[in-house]
Design a protein around this motif. Structure first.
Motif, short mmCIF file in Angstrom:
data_model
loop_
_atom_site.label_atom_id
_atom_site.label_comp_id
_atom_site.label_asym_id
_atom_site.label_seq_id
_atom_site.Cartn_x
_atom_site.Cartn_y
_atom_site.Cartn_z
N ARG A 1 0.84 -1.20 0.00
CA ARG A 1 0.00 0.00 0.00
C ARG A 1 0.88 1.25 0.00
O ARG A 1 0.62 2.21 -0.71
N MET A 2 1.95 1.20 0.80
CA MET A 2 2.84 2.35 0.92
C MET A 2 3.59 2.59 -0.39
O MET A 2 3.72 3.71 -0.85
N ALA A 3 4.07 1.50 -1.02
CA ALA A 3 4.92 1.66 -2.20
C ALA A 3 4.11 1.92 -3.46
O ALA A 3 4.42 2.85 -4.22
N VAL A 4 3.07 1.12 -3.70
CA VAL A 4 2.35 1.23 -4.96
C VAL A 4 1.14 2.14 -4.82
O VAL A 4 0.81 2.91 -5.71
N GLY A 5 0.48 2.08 -3.65
CA GLY A 5 -0.72 2.88 -3.46
C GLY A 5 -0.41 4.35 -3.25
O GLY A 5 -0.90 5.21 -3.97
N GLN A 6 0.45 4.65 -2.27
CA GLN A 6 0.71 6.05 -1.95
C GLN A 6 2.00 6.55 -2.59
O GLN A 6 2.30 7.72 -2.55
N PHE A 7 2.78 5.63 -3.16
CA PHE A 7 4.04 5.98 -3.82
C PHE A 7 5.01 6.69 -2.89
O PHE A 7 5.75 7.57 -3.31
N ASP A 8 5.01 6.32 -1.59
CA ASP A 8 6.00 6.84 -0.65
C ASP A 8 7.26 6.00 -0.77
O ASP A 8 7.51 5.11 0.03
#
Lengths: 290, 267
Positions: free
Chosen positions: A248-255
């Motif tokens: 979620r952090m990497a692909v969803g929010q691109f953080d």
């Protein structure tokens, strides 16, 4: 087995080395690179040092996901290992039943992980699924999309359904390697069923059980697909495990920065356990040889 | 075979394994009206319409073909590189062998989620995005170490005297390896191929990330259809049943070695 020392053996290993290096080292370097930089665009990036690591280590939602993950992994091990041993002891030793049991037991392992999720998603629904329907008919108020306890239990039962067979097959392989003479000797000595298990069967299963425990540890620690399909991490965050949080952090929010820092910490945890595992297995192997 | 109490436990467990699979199959031969309308243990009017939908619609069946292609490529690559390496690990000591083996194993233990984004960028940058070979190579990350591990276990069970005799008889290494050694461990190779097939076939996360249209695997087709066009439960169930079939066929071939294989050939 005593081996010959020969450094030319490296030539035989080189293909493996290259193919794994390409798919492991380059991506890993990319992750390390992200974890120390703040990236706004291809030419617009800053070195931030350990800032992302600090941020990730202070993230309370991450702590929750980690605790949830640990609780889940331990529940999985506590249920699957004893159950697997018990089932392995009930398997027939010869005859047509062996092949039939092998095929039936291995079946869940060969089902794509998202289909496993789909199967339980359908099976657990109160309107169209047998499991959910029967439970509600029996008066249990069961709904895995609403109640976090139900969702958690469904994910757990799904994992038991999916992976206990692995433990069963491992233990069965260990049991098969016990010569009949051991059982005959035990019979002559008048050993009880428990004594046979404790002093003959359990020691023979020890090495495969180590493999089983650690395979189950690793795989349940990185579980992603099945809960993703079944519950999507919900309701709320009840079934959000580490991999889900990371994706979620990497692909969803691109953080990218925090995600990369988190990836490295995640990987290190597994690596640590893996090292312990490797040492234990290798030592056990050496003890057997002597 | 005498019937004992312990067989009841086994039967209950197998029933627990099969019931959800049966339910999926049951749904796949029902119409959507029946699925949503009533709870029936057996379909009133069994229909193959759901299967027909999948087998005639290219958007569905191409997913199966794509999956088969990348799984096959992966099995071939994994076995080709792992065979000589496993031989080296089982027969020789060489500088750094233990560290190398450990490093290989760590890749089996890396969470795929960690490698998601770097893989995407790596394969995009070399123009391999959305090809079968990209997914096959990505799956090598965990399948090659696994193949080396299992094969090494099987090879260590072959007495070394066989190698030595062959060399004394004047066999060169390649000739010995292909004509004598490989036939000796063919059950090990079969089991290894099975495991590579298994882990490549069931993986979703990497396969979905590295493909969009041309190499889209069936598992990705299924998740996307769920979110896009409402719930066509019948077709979804039929697609699920069809993903189980190849696995069930492959298990049948290795049924006698499967327990040993799961123990990594180490029993």
């Amino acid at each position: 087995m005593n081996k010959i020392t020969n450094n030319k053996a490296w030539f035989l290993v080189l293909p493996v080395f290259f193919i794994v290096a390409i798919s492991a080292i380059i991506p890993l370097m990319t992750v390390v690179n992200y974890s120390v930089q703040d990236i706004f665009g291809p030419d617009n990036r800053f070195f931030v040092g350990t800032e992302w690591f600090k941020q990730v280590l202070d993230d309370s939602r991450l702590h929750e996901a980690l605790l949830r993950q640990i609780g889940y992994t331990f529940s999985v091990l506590l249920i699957e290992i004893p159950l697997g041993i018990c089932i392995a002891l009930t398997l027939p030793r010869k005859g047509w039943g062996v092949s039939a049991c092998m095929v039936l037991l291995a079946l869940p392992l060969l089902i794509p992980w998202n289909v496993v999720g789909t199967i339980w998603q359908i099976f657990g629904r109160a309107d169209i699924g047998l499991g959910g329907y029967v439970l509600n008919m029996l008066g249990v108020d069961y709904n895995y999309t609403q109640s976090s306890v139900d969702a958690w239990l469904t994910v757990l039962v799904m994992d038991v359904w999916h992976w206990t067979s692995l433990v069963v097959l491992l233990c069965y392989a260990g049991l098969r390697s016990i010569p009949d003479a051991y059982y005959q000797a035990a019979k002559i000595d008048g050993a009880s069923r428990w004594a046979v298990f404790r002093f003959i069967q359990l020691p023979k299963m020890q090495s495969v059980l180590v493999i089983g425990v650690l395979l189950r540890f690793m795989d349940s620690f990185m579980i992603y697909t099945e809960p993703f399909v079944l519950t999507g991490g919900g309701p709320g965050n009840a079934t959000t495990f580490l991999s889900q949080y990371l994706t979620r952090m990497a692909v969803g929010q691109f953080d990218l920065g925090p995600a990369a820092a988190f990836s490295l910490i995640y990987f290190l945890i597994i690596l640590l356990v893996c090292w312990v595992f490797y040492t234990v297995v290798m030592n056990a192997g050496q003890r057997e040889e002597h | 075979m005498k019937f004992q109490k312990r067989h009841i436990a086994l039967l209950v467990y197998i029933l627990f394994l099969l019931l959800p699979i049966y339910w999926l199959f049951n749904m796949s031969i029902k119409t959507n009206t029946e699925i949503l309308g009533s709870m029936t243990l057996f379909p009133d009017n069994p229909t193959l319409a759901n299967y027909a939908t999948i087998l005639t619609d290219p958007a569905w069946y191409s997913g199966y073909i794509n999956s088969m292609i990348y799984v096959a490529i992966n099995v071939v690559i994994s076995l080709t590189v792992a065979l000589p390496a496993a031989y080296a690990f089982s027969r020789y000591n060489f500088t750094g062998d233990k560290h190398l083996f450990f490093w290989l194993l760590t890749n089996r233990m890396a969470p795929p989620a960690v490698f998601l984004l770097p893989f995407f960028q790596l394969y995009s940058s070399v123009g391999l995005f959305d090809t079968h070979i990209a997914v096959a190579l990505a799956h090598c990350l965990f399948n090659v170490p696994l193949a080396v591990w299992i094969l090494e276990g099987f090879m260590s069970g072959i007495p070394k005297e066989i190698d030595e005799t062959a060399y004394i008889d004047g066999y060169s290494f390649p000739r010995f390896f292909t004509t004598i050694f490989i036939p000796l461990i063919r059950s090990g190779i079969g089991v290894t191929a099975f495991f590579c097939f298994m882990f490549s076939w069931v993986e979703l996360l990497l396969a979905r990330t590295l493909t969009s249209v041309n190499a889209k695997p069936i598992v990705a087709t299924m998740t996307r259809t769920v979110s896009a066009s409402g719930m066509d439960w019948g077709v979804l169930a039929a697609a699920g049943v069809l993903t189980i079939v190849p696995g069930a066929l492959v298990i049948w071939f290795v049924r006698n070695y499967i327990a040993k294989g799961f123990a990594m050939g180490r029993v």
